[in-house]
Motif scaffolding. Structure first.
Motif, PDB file in Angstrom:
ATOM      1  N   LYS B  37      44.121 -19.430  20.484  1.00 35.27           N
ATOM      2  CA  LYS B  37      43.328 -20.619  20.156  1.00 35.27           C
ATOM      3  C   LYS B  37      42.133 -20.792  21.114  1.00 35.27           C
ATOM      4  CE  LYS B  37      43.037 -24.475  17.737  1.00 35.27           C
ATOM      5  NZ  LYS B  37      43.644 -25.286  16.679  1.00 35.27           N
ATOM      6  N   VAL B  38      42.417 -20.747  22.405  1.00 35.25           N
ATOM      7  CA  VAL B  38      41.344 -20.929  23.389  1.00 35.25           C
ATOM      8  C   VAL B  38      40.275 -19.844  23.224  1.00 35.25           C
ATOM      9  CG1 VAL B  38      40.771 -20.940  25.842  1.00 35.25           C
ATOM     10  CG2 VAL B  38      42.871 -22.028  25.063  1.00 35.25           C
ATOM     11  N   ARG B  39      40.699 -18.632  23.016  1.00 33.00           N
ATOM     12  CA  ARG B  39      39.754 -17.523  22.872  1.00 33.00           C
ATOM     13  C   ARG B  39      38.934 -17.671  21.597  1.00 33.00           C
ATOM     14  NH1 ARG B  39      44.074 -12.836  24.804  1.00 33.00           N
ATOM     15  NH2 ARG B  39      43.951 -13.342  27.020  1.00 33.00           N
ATOM     16  N   GLN B  40      39.608 -18.039  20.520  1.00 37.46           N
ATOM     17  CA  GLN B  40      38.896 -18.245  19.258  1.00 37.46           C
ATOM     18  C   GLN B  40      37.854 -19.342  19.402  1.00 37.46           C
ATOM     19  OE1 GLN B  40      41.358 -18.862  15.693  1.00 37.46           O
ATOM     20  NE2 GLN B  40      42.953 -17.599  16.620  1.00 37.46           N
ATOM     21  N   ARG B  41      38.312 -20.442  19.951  1.00 39.21           N
ATOM     22  CA  ARG B  41      37.413 -21.594  20.055  1.00 39.21           C
ATOM     23  C   ARG B  41      36.231 -21.283  20.978  1.00 39.21           C
ATOM     24  NH1 ARG B  41      34.861 -24.016  17.796  1.00 39.21           N
ATOM     25  NH2 ARG B  41      34.387 -26.233  17.966  1.00 39.21           N
ATOM     26  N   THR B  42      36.499 -20.571  22.054  1.00 41.31           N
ATOM     27  CA  THR B  42      35.429 -20.188  22.970  1.00 41.31           C
ATOM     28  C   THR B  42      34.385 -19.338  22.253  1.00 41.31           C
ATOM     29  OG1 THR B  42      36.936 -20.247  24.855  1.00 41.31           O
ATOM     30  CG2 THR B  42      34.891 -19.002  25.136  1.00 41.31           C
ATOM     31  N   LEU B  43      34.860 -18.396  21.471  1.00 39.45           N
ATOM     32  CA  LEU B  43      33.922 -17.544  20.731  1.00 39.45           C
ATOM     33  C   LEU B  43      33.140 -18.375  19.707  1.00 39.45           C
ATOM     34  CD1 LEU B  43      32.665 -14.856  20.069  1.00 39.45           C
ATOM     35  CD2 LEU B  43      34.658 -14.288  18.666  1.00 39.45           C
ATOM     36  N   GLU B  44      33.818 -19.277  19.029  1.00 42.22           N
ATOM     37  CA  GLU B  44      33.135 -20.119  18.048  1.00 42.22           C
ATOM     38  C   GLU B  44      32.036 -20.953  18.711  1.00 42.22           C
ATOM     39  OE1 GLU B  44      36.790 -20.812  14.832  1.00 42.22           O
ATOM     40  OE2 GLU B  44      36.286 -22.368  16.283  1.00 42.22           O
ATOM     41  N   ILE B  45      32.357 -21.488  19.860  1.00 43.84           N
ATOM     42  CA  ILE B  45      31.373 -22.303  20.586  1.00 43.84           C
ATOM     43  C   ILE B  45      30.129 -21.473  20.901  1.00 43.84           C
ATOM     44  CG2 ILE B  45      30.932 -23.409  22.820  1.00 43.84           C
ATOM     45  CD1 ILE B  45      33.938 -24.352  22.674  1.00 43.84           C
ATOM     46  N   LEU B  46      30.349 -20.247  21.350  1.00 43.33           N
ATOM     47  CA  LEU B  46      29.204 -19.387  21.674  1.00 43.33           C
ATOM     48  C   LEU B  46      28.450 -18.969  20.410  1.00 43.33           C
ATOM     49  CD1 LEU B  46      30.680 -17.106  24.449  1.00 43.33           C
ATOM     50  CD2 LEU B  46      29.052 -18.974  24.707  1.00 43.33           C
ATOM     51  N   LEU B  47      29.174 -18.835  19.316  1.00 44.44           N
ATOM     52  CA  LEU B  47      28.537 -18.393  18.075  1.00 44.44           C
ATOM     53  C   LEU B  47      27.665 -19.480  17.449  1.00 44.44           C
ATOM     54  CD1 LEU B  47      31.406 -16.357  16.389  1.00 44.44           C
ATOM     55  CD2 LEU B  47      29.109 -15.512  16.895  1.00 44.44           C
ATOM     56  N   GLU B  48      27.896 -20.721  17.860  1.00 49.41           N
ATOM     57  CA  GLU B  48      27.163 -21.812  17.216  1.00 49.41           C
ATOM     58  C   GLU B  48      25.653 -21.690  17.354  1.00 49.41           C
ATOM     59  OE1 GLU B  48      28.734 -25.547  18.514  1.00 49.41           O
ATOM     60  OE2 GLU B  48      30.662 -25.189  17.528  1.00 49.41           O
ATOM     61  N   SER B  49      25.214 -21.039  18.416  1.00 46.21           N
ATOM     62  CA  SER B  49      23.772 -20.856  18.575  1.00 46.21           C
ATOM     63  C   SER B  49      23.500 -19.482  19.159  1.00 46.21           C
ATOM     64  CB  SER B  49      23.194 -21.911  19.510  1.00 46.21           C
ATOM     65  OG  SER B  49      23.547 -21.587  20.846  1.00 46.21           O
ATOM     66  N   HIS B  50      22.253 -19.053  19.014  1.00 43.68           N
ATOM     67  CA  HIS B  50      21.881 -17.782  19.623  1.00 43.68           C
ATOM     68  C   HIS B  50      21.250 -18.047  20.980  1.00 43.68           C
ATOM     69  CE1 HIS B  50      23.015 -15.201  16.323  1.00 43.68           C
ATOM     70  NE2 HIS B  50      22.473 -16.069  15.485  1.00 43.68           N
ATOM     71  N   ALA B  51      21.844 -19.000  21.674  1.00 40.44           N
ATOM     72  CA  ALA B  51      21.421 -19.261  23.052  1.00 40.44           C
ATOM     73  C   ALA B  51      22.606 -18.947  23.962  1.00 40.44           C
ATOM     74  CB  ALA B  51      21.005 -20.720  23.209  1.00 40.44           C
ATOM     75  N   ALA B  52      22.328 -18.815  25.242  1.00 40.08           N
ATOM     76  CA  ALA B  52      23.401 -18.527  26.189  1.00 40.08           C
ATOM     77  C   ALA B  52      23.948 -19.835  26.748  1.00 40.08           C
ATOM     78  CB  ALA B  52      22.880 -17.638  27.314  1.00 40.08           C
ATOM     79  N   LEU B  53      25.250 -19.899  26.918  1.00 39.91           N
ATOM     80  CA  LEU B  53      25.884 -21.082  27.494  1.00 39.91           C
ATOM     81  C   LEU B  53      26.527 -20.715  28.821  1.00 39.91           C
ATOM     82  CD1 LEU B  53      27.785 -22.830  24.553  1.00 39.91           C
ATOM     83  CD2 LEU B  53      25.601 -23.457  25.599  1.00 39.91           C
ATOM     84  N   GLY B  54      26.412 -21.610  29.793  1.00 36.10           N
ATOM     85  CA  GLY B  54      27.103 -21.418  31.051  1.00 36.10           C
ATOM     86  C   GLY B  54      28.595 -21.635  30.877  1.00 36.10           C
TER      87      GLY B  54
END
Ligand code: ZN
Ligand code: ZN
Ligand code: ZN
Ligand code: ZN
Lengths: 160, 160
Positions: B37-54
Motif C-alpha cells: 500500500k505505502v509503495r503503491q501510494r508513493t508511486l501514485e503521488i509521484l505520478l500525479e505530476s511530471h515534477a520532482a517531489l522531495g
DNA sequence: GTCTATCCTGTTATGTTATAACATACTTTC
DNA sequence: GAAAGTATGTTATAACATAACAGGATAGAC
C-alpha cells in the motif's frame, strides 16, 4: 590534446596546486574581486587532493586554522569559488572539488570512484544531450554530468 | 520512435498514470517483490505530476492519508521504487520523480525547468561520456545526467 | 587622510535532507 | 501454525544548508 582526466593518473601535484592557485589569483585580480585569506585557504584545501570534500570537512579544516568555525563561512567561500569557476560542486556527493582546468569556461563531466573517492574531471560530452534538448525546445543553462563507478586502480582486486 | 520527452508536451495523463501503475504492478509480481500500500501510494503521488517531489513532500501526502508520518517510511518506499526502476532520483533537486518509461532498463537524462519545476525524462546521450571513461579506464556503473534551464513554455515571456 | 559605500566575516538560529537502530507486524514457506 | 523473511512504526540523531543581522575590512571619492 591533454584530455586526460587528472586524478586517475600520476602527476606533479605540487605544481598542479601551485598553478591552480596562481590562475585563481590572476583571475580574481583581472575581475576585480577579492581573493581573501578564507577563500585562498578554502581553495588550497580542496586542491590538496583530487577527491571531493563536504562543506563541513572544509569547515573543520578552516576551523583548525582559526579561519572560521560556523557553516556560513565555509559555504560562502565555496559559493564564491564555484561562481568564479575555481571549484565545482558534485551533486551526487553533496561535495566540492577544485577545478582541474581553471580559467577555461567549461561544462565539466565527472567520474567518481565509489571505492577510493577520487573524482576525475573530463570535458563534457553533452553533444547528445544538447541534441535531445533542442529537439524538444528546452534551453539548457547548466548541466550536471556525473558518472559513478570504479577507477582503474580500484578495479583490480575490487570484485565486490 | 517516441523519443519525445514527456512533461513538456500535452498527453493523456490519466492513462499515463494508469499504465505506469499497471507496469509497476506486473513487474513486482514478476520479480516476486511486494507492491504494498505505502509503495503503491508513493508511486501514485509521484505520478500525479511530471515534477520532482522531495521526500518530505511525499511524506506529508502519505501522512495526510494515515500511511506513515516519519521520514524512514517515505525514504524506504522511495528507495524501493528507485531500486525497482519505477522512480528516479534527481540529484540536483534532492527529489524524486516517477519514471516516464518504466519497464525498459535505461540510463535516463533529465531536463529540469528552473521556472515551473517540470522535469522531462529523455534517453541518455552519454556516448561521449562512455568514450571519455573507457579512454581513462574508468568503469561506469551509474550516470547522473541532468540539465537545468527553461522549458519551451517558460521561455516565452521569461526573460528574467 | 577621512568619509562613505561596498564587500567580507562572525555569529545565532533554524531549516532541510537523510539514516541508524530497534521494536512490532505482516507474509510466505514449510 | 511455527519459523524465516520482509515490511512498517518510532525514536533519535546525523549531515547538509541558509536566513538574518552585527561588526570589521577594503576601496574609491573627495
Ligand atoms: Zn573544471
Ligand atoms: Zn578508486
Ligand atoms: Zn525512467
Ligand atoms: Zn517551465
Amino acid at each position: 590534446m591533454s584530455n586526460d582526466p587528472l586524478g586517475f593518473c600520476a602527476h606533479d601535484h605540487a605544481s598542479c596546486m601551485r598553478s591552480a592557485m596562481k590562475a585563481a589569483q590572476e583571475a580574481c585580480a583581472a575581475r576585480g574581486v577579492q581573493f581573501t585569506k578564507v577563500r585562498q585557504r578554502t581553495l588550497e584545501i580542496l586542491l590538496e587532493s583530487h577527491a571531493a570534500l563536504g562543506a563541513y570537512d572544509v569547515l573543520a579544516r578552516l576551523n583548525a586554522e582559526g579561519l572560521g568555525s560556523k557553516p556560513p563561512v565555509a559555504y560562502r567561500a565555496l559559493a564564491f569559488l564555484v561562481e568564479q569557476g575555481f571549484v565545482h560542486r558534485i551533486e551526487r556527493l553533496n561535495a566540492f572539488i577544485a577545478c582541474a582546468r581553471p580559467g577555461a569556461d567549461h561544462d565539466p563531466a565527472f567520474m567518481i570512484c565509489r571505492a577510493c573517492g577520487t573524482v576525475a574531471e573530463a570535458e563534457t560530452a553533452s553533444v547528445g544531450l544538447k541534441a535531445s534538448a533542442s529537439q524538444s525546445g528546452f534551453q539548457i543553462e547548466q548541466t550536471v554530468i556525473e558518472a559513478e563507478g570504479l577507477c582503474p586502480t580500484c578495479q583490480t582486486g575490487a570484485g565486490t
